[in-house]
Design a protein around this motif. Structure first.
Motif, short mmCIF file in Angstrom:
data_model
loop_
_atom_site.label_atom_id
_atom_site.label_comp_id
_atom_site.label_asym_id
_atom_site.label_seq_id
_atom_site.Cartn_x
_atom_site.Cartn_y
_atom_site.Cartn_z
N ARG A 1 0.86 -1.18 0.00
CA ARG A 1 0.00 0.00 0.00
C ARG A 1 0.89 1.23 0.00
NH1 ARG A 1 -5.08 -0.80 4.04
NH2 ARG A 1 -5.53 1.22 3.13
N GLY A 2 0.29 2.39 -0.15
CA GLY A 2 1.09 3.61 -0.18
C GLY A 2 1.95 3.67 -1.43
N ASP A 3 3.20 4.08 -1.25
CA ASP A 3 4.14 4.24 -2.36
C ASP A 3 5.18 3.12 -2.31
OD1 ASP A 3 5.82 5.02 -4.34
OD2 ASP A 3 6.56 6.84 -3.33
N PRO A 4 5.02 2.06 -3.10
CA PRO A 4 5.97 0.94 -3.04
C PRO A 4 7.37 1.31 -3.49
CG PRO A 4 4.41 0.63 -4.83
CD PRO A 4 3.92 1.78 -4.03
N ALA A 5 7.54 2.46 -4.15
CA ALA A 5 8.89 2.90 -4.53
C ALA A 5 9.73 3.18 -3.30
CB ALA A 5 8.81 4.15 -5.41
N ALA A 6 9.07 3.46 -2.16
CA ALA A 6 9.79 3.82 -0.94
C ALA A 6 10.31 2.60 -0.19
CB ALA A 6 8.88 4.63 -0.02
N TYR A 7 9.80 1.42 -0.50
CA TYR A 7 10.22 0.24 0.27
C TYR A 7 10.41 -1.01 -0.60
CZ TYR A 7 5.17 -0.57 -0.03
OH TYR A 7 3.88 -0.72 -0.48
N GLY A 8 9.99 -0.96 -1.85
CA GLY A 8 10.04 -2.15 -2.70
C GLY A 8 11.44 -2.68 -2.92
N GLY A 9 12.45 -1.81 -2.86
CA GLY A 9 13.82 -2.26 -3.05
C GLY A 9 14.28 -3.26 -2.01
N LEU A 10 13.60 -3.30 -0.87
CA LEU A 10 13.94 -4.27 0.19
C LEU A 10 13.44 -5.68 -0.13
CD1 LEU A 10 12.99 -2.15 3.35
CD2 LEU A 10 15.28 -2.57 2.46
N LEU A 11 12.62 -5.82 -1.18
CA LEU A 11 11.92 -7.07 -1.41
C LEU A 11 12.45 -7.82 -2.63
CD1 LEU A 11 8.31 -5.79 -0.65
CD2 LEU A 11 9.87 -6.99 0.87
N ARG A 12 13.72 -7.67 -2.93
CA ARG A 12 14.31 -8.38 -4.06
C ARG A 12 14.08 -9.89 -3.92
NH1 ARG A 12 18.40 -7.19 -7.66
NH2 ARG A 12 18.80 -5.22 -6.55
N GLY A 13 13.56 -10.49 -4.97
CA GLY A 13 13.32 -11.93 -4.97
C GLY A 13 12.07 -12.36 -4.23
N GLU A 14 11.34 -11.42 -3.64
CA GLU A 14 10.15 -11.77 -2.86
C GLU A 14 8.88 -11.39 -3.60
OE1 GLU A 14 10.43 -11.18 1.47
OE2 GLU A 14 12.38 -10.23 1.09
N LEU A 15 7.76 -11.91 -3.14
CA LEU A 15 6.46 -11.66 -3.75
C LEU A 15 5.83 -10.40 -3.17
CD1 LEU A 15 5.09 -15.30 -3.69
CD2 LEU A 15 5.35 -13.92 -5.76
N LEU A 16 5.43 -9.49 -4.06
CA LEU A 16 4.78 -8.25 -3.65
C LEU A 16 3.49 -8.08 -4.43
CD1 LEU A 16 4.68 -5.49 -2.20
CD2 LEU A 16 6.06 -4.56 -4.09
N GLY A 17 2.36 -8.07 -3.74
CA GLY A 17 1.08 -7.83 -4.37
C GLY A 17 0.84 -6.34 -4.53
N LEU A 18 0.46 -5.93 -5.74
CA LEU A 18 0.19 -4.53 -6.04
C LEU A 18 -1.19 -4.41 -6.66
CD1 LEU A 18 3.61 -3.36 -7.56
CD2 LEU A 18 2.73 -2.94 -5.25
N PRO A 19 -1.89 -3.29 -6.38
CA PRO A 19 -3.23 -3.14 -6.94
C PRO A 19 -3.20 -2.96 -8.45
CG PRO A 19 -2.61 -1.23 -5.60
CD PRO A 19 -1.54 -2.23 -5.45
N ALA A 20 -4.12 -3.64 -9.12
CA ALA A 20 -4.26 -3.48 -10.56
C ALA A 20 -4.73 -2.07 -10.88
CB ALA A 20 -5.26 -4.51 -11.09
N ILE A 21 -4.45 -1.64 -12.09
CA ILE A 21 -4.80 -0.28 -12.50
C ILE A 21 -6.05 -0.28 -13.36
CG2 ILE A 21 -2.44 0.58 -12.41
CD1 ILE A 21 -2.38 0.32 -15.49
N ASP A 22 -6.71 0.88 -13.37
CA ASP A 22 -7.76 1.15 -14.34
C ASP A 22 -7.60 2.60 -14.76
OD1 ASP A 22 -8.70 2.71 -12.25
OD2 ASP A 22 -10.45 1.45 -11.84
N ASP A 23 -8.56 3.10 -15.49
CA ASP A 23 -8.44 4.48 -15.99
C ASP A 23 -8.38 5.50 -14.85
OD1 ASP A 23 -8.47 3.59 -18.57
OD2 ASP A 23 -10.63 3.90 -18.86
N GLY A 24 -8.92 5.13 -13.68
CA GLY A 24 -8.97 6.08 -12.59
C GLY A 24 -7.70 6.18 -11.76
N ASN A 25 -6.87 5.11 -11.73
CA ASN A 25 -5.68 5.16 -10.88
C ASN A 25 -4.38 4.98 -11.66
OD1 ASN A 25 -5.63 2.42 -11.45
ND2 ASN A 25 -5.95 1.76 -9.34
N TRP A 26 -4.45 5.12 -12.99
CA TRP A 26 -3.25 5.02 -13.82
C TRP A 26 -2.48 6.32 -13.77
CZ3 TRP A 26 -0.93 7.64 -17.69
CH2 TRP A 26 0.06 6.97 -18.43
N THR A 27 -1.16 6.22 -13.49
CA THR A 27 -0.29 7.39 -13.55
C THR A 27 1.06 6.96 -14.11
OG1 THR A 27 0.66 7.06 -11.34
CG2 THR A 27 -1.36 8.41 -11.48
N PRO A 28 1.77 7.85 -14.81
CA PRO A 28 3.11 7.49 -15.30
C PRO A 28 4.05 7.07 -14.17
CG PRO A 28 2.33 9.49 -16.37
CD PRO A 28 1.35 9.18 -15.28
N ARG A 29 3.93 7.69 -13.01
CA ARG A 29 4.82 7.34 -11.90
C ARG A 29 4.56 5.91 -11.43
NH1 ARG A 29 5.80 7.22 -6.48
NH2 ARG A 29 7.77 8.15 -5.80
#
Length: 369
Positions: A228-256
Motif C-alpha cells: 500500500r502507499g508508495d511501493p517505490a519507498a520500500y520495494g527495493g527491500l523485497l528483491r526476490g520476494e512476492l509483492l502484491g500490487l493493486p491493478a490499474i484502471d483508468d482512474g488510478n493510472w499514472t506514469p509514476r
C-alpha cells in the motif's frame, strides 16, 4: 470450445480418466513464454505434459483448437465475491476470522471473472477500513476460491493476514495507534500464542519500517507482501520476494505508478496483481490491463503474464500446482483468440480442473484419425 471430457466406458477404472490432447496455435508454457503450435496433454483434472511435441498415448482424444492456450489468471488479492468487507471491526486482533466464511459463490463477479479468463481469486481480510480506522494487526486468514466448476473452495485457511501500516490510527480495546504499537502488539501476541499467525503470512505494508518489522517478527514464516502507499519507498527491500500490487484502471493510472513497476521489476521483485486493496476496487479486466501495461513498461511479456498467473498463485499460497501450464499442475486453462497480452485477443473458452465451465462460441474440432 474446450471439450468436456468424454464419459468413460463402463469397464474403465475411476482412477484412469480419459486423456485429452489439446493442440493449439500457441501455448503459454511453464515459463510464461509462447510455444508456437503447442500441445497440452490432460488427464482428468491434471496436466500431464506441455510442449511442441509430446508423446501421444494411443487412447488420447485429439482436439485441434484455434487460438492460444494459457493458464487461468489468478486474482492475487480481492474482497469482491464476498459479502461485506471481510473484517471484524470490534477488535484489532481477529486471527480466527476466515475470509471464506463471507464467500458469496453466486455473486455476479465470479461469472465476470470467467469471461475475463480469471479462474481463481484470493479473498483477503481487511486490515483497515476505507475510512481509515481502526487497524487490524491480526486480521484473519485469507482463502482461495475457484471462479467456477466443482469443489470451488481451493484453500479454506490460507495465509494469515497481518497489518503493519503507518499510523496514526484509532485504537480500540487497547489496540495500537501507530506502526510501532502494531509491531509491539504483534510481538506480544506471538509470544502468548505462536499459532495466531500460520506458517504462511501475507503482510500488508506501506513503508520500509513495516517491512523490517514484519521480517523481525515473522522470520520463521513463509512471507508474501501486499503493498500500500508508495511501493517505490520500500520495494527495493523485497528483491526476490512476492509483492502484491493493486491493478490499474483508468482512474488510478499514472506514469509514476508504471515507472515504479518498471523499477521494482528491474530490482528483482516478483510482482503479483490483485483487484482489491484498501478502498480501491477494480473489475476482473483490470488484471489483464495491468499485465499489458507492465509488459510495455518492462519489455518482459513473460514477467507480465507471471504477475497474473504463477506469481499470483504463489502469493495466494496455492503453490506450483496452480497458475501455470506445467506437468502436475491443475488443468485450469483459458483459450484466447490470440496472445493474452494482445489487446485484440478475447477469451473463447475456460476450463477449470479439466472441465469446460465457460464458453463464448464453439472453437474446437476433433481430429480425424
Amino acid at each position: 470450445m474446450l471439450p468436456a471430457p468424454p464419459a468413460p466406458p463402463p469397464s474403465a477404472s475411476a482412477q484412469d480418466p480419459p486423456i485429452l490432447l489439446l493442440r493449439a496455435d500457441g501455448v503459454i508454457g511453464p515459463d510464461c513464454v509462447l510455444i508456437p503450435d503447442g500441445v497440452v496433454l490432460v488427464r482428468g483434472d491434471r496436466i500431464l505434459a506441455v510442449g511442441q511435441k509430446v508423446a501421444t498415448p494411443s487412447s488420447a482424444r485429439v482436439i485441434q483448437l484455434e487460438g492460444v492456450l494459457a493458464p487461468g489468471f489468478v486474482d492475487a488479492f480481492t474482497r469482491l465475491g464476498a459479502e461485506g468487507g471481510i473484517s471484524e471491526a470490534s477488535s484489532w486482533s481477529t486471527p480466527r476470522l476466515r475470509a471464506v466464511d463471507a464467500l458469496d459463490p453466486d455473486a455476479e463477479v465470479w461469472r465476470e471473472r470467467l469471461a475475463h479468463g480469471v479462474t481463481a481469486a484470493q479473498l483477503v481480510p481487511a486490515v483497515r477500513d476505507p475510512d481509515g480506522d481502526p487497524i487490524r494487526v491480526l486480521a484473519g486468514t485469507a482463502g482461495v476460491v475457484a471462479s467456477g466448476g466443482r469443489d470451488r473452495l481451493l484453500l479454506a485457511v490460507g495465509r494469515s493476514t497481518v497489518g503493519l501500516i503507518s499510523g496514526p490510527f484509532t485504537s480500540r480495546e487497547g489496540g495500537p495507534g501507530s506502526l510501532a504499537g502494531a509491531a509491539e502488539a504483534l510481538g506480544r501476541s506471538l509470544a502468548a500464542d505462536p499459532g495466531v499467525v500460520g506458517a504462511k503470512a501475507l503482510v500488508v505494508v506501506d513503508s520500509a519500517e513495516g517491512v523490517r518489522a514484519g521480517r523481525a517478527a515473522l522470520a520463521d514464516r513463509d512471507l508474501a507482501w501486499l503493498g500500500r502507499g508508495d511501493p517505490a519507498a520500500y520495494g527495493g527491500l523485497l528483491r526476490g520476494e512476492l509483492l502484491g500490487l493493486p491493478a490499474i484502471d483508468d482512474g488510478n493510472w499514472t506514469p509514476r505508478r508504471i515507472e515504479t513497476w518498471r523499477r521494482l521489476h528491474a530490482a528483482g521483485v516478483r510482482i503479483a496483481f490483485g483487484t482489491g486493496a484498501g478502498g480501491s476496487w477494480n473489475g476482473p479486466g483490470a488484471l489483464r490491463a495491468s499485465a499489458m501495461a507492465f509488459a510495455r513498461a518492462t519489455g518482459d511479456a513473460a514477467a507480465a503474464l507471471a504477475a497474473i498467473t504463477r506469481n499470483a498463485a504463489d502469493l495466494a499460497g496455492l503453490g506450483r500446482g496452480y497458475g501455470r501450464l506445467a506437468p502436475g499442475a491443475r488443468a485450469d486453462l483459458v483459450l484466447w483468440s490470440g496472445h493474452p497480452l494482445d489487446a485484440a485477443a478475447r477469451v473463447r473458452s475456460v476450463m477449470i480442473a479439466g472441465r469446460t465451465v465457460w464458453s463464448a462460441a464453439p472453437v474446437a474440432r476433433e481430429e480425424e484419425e
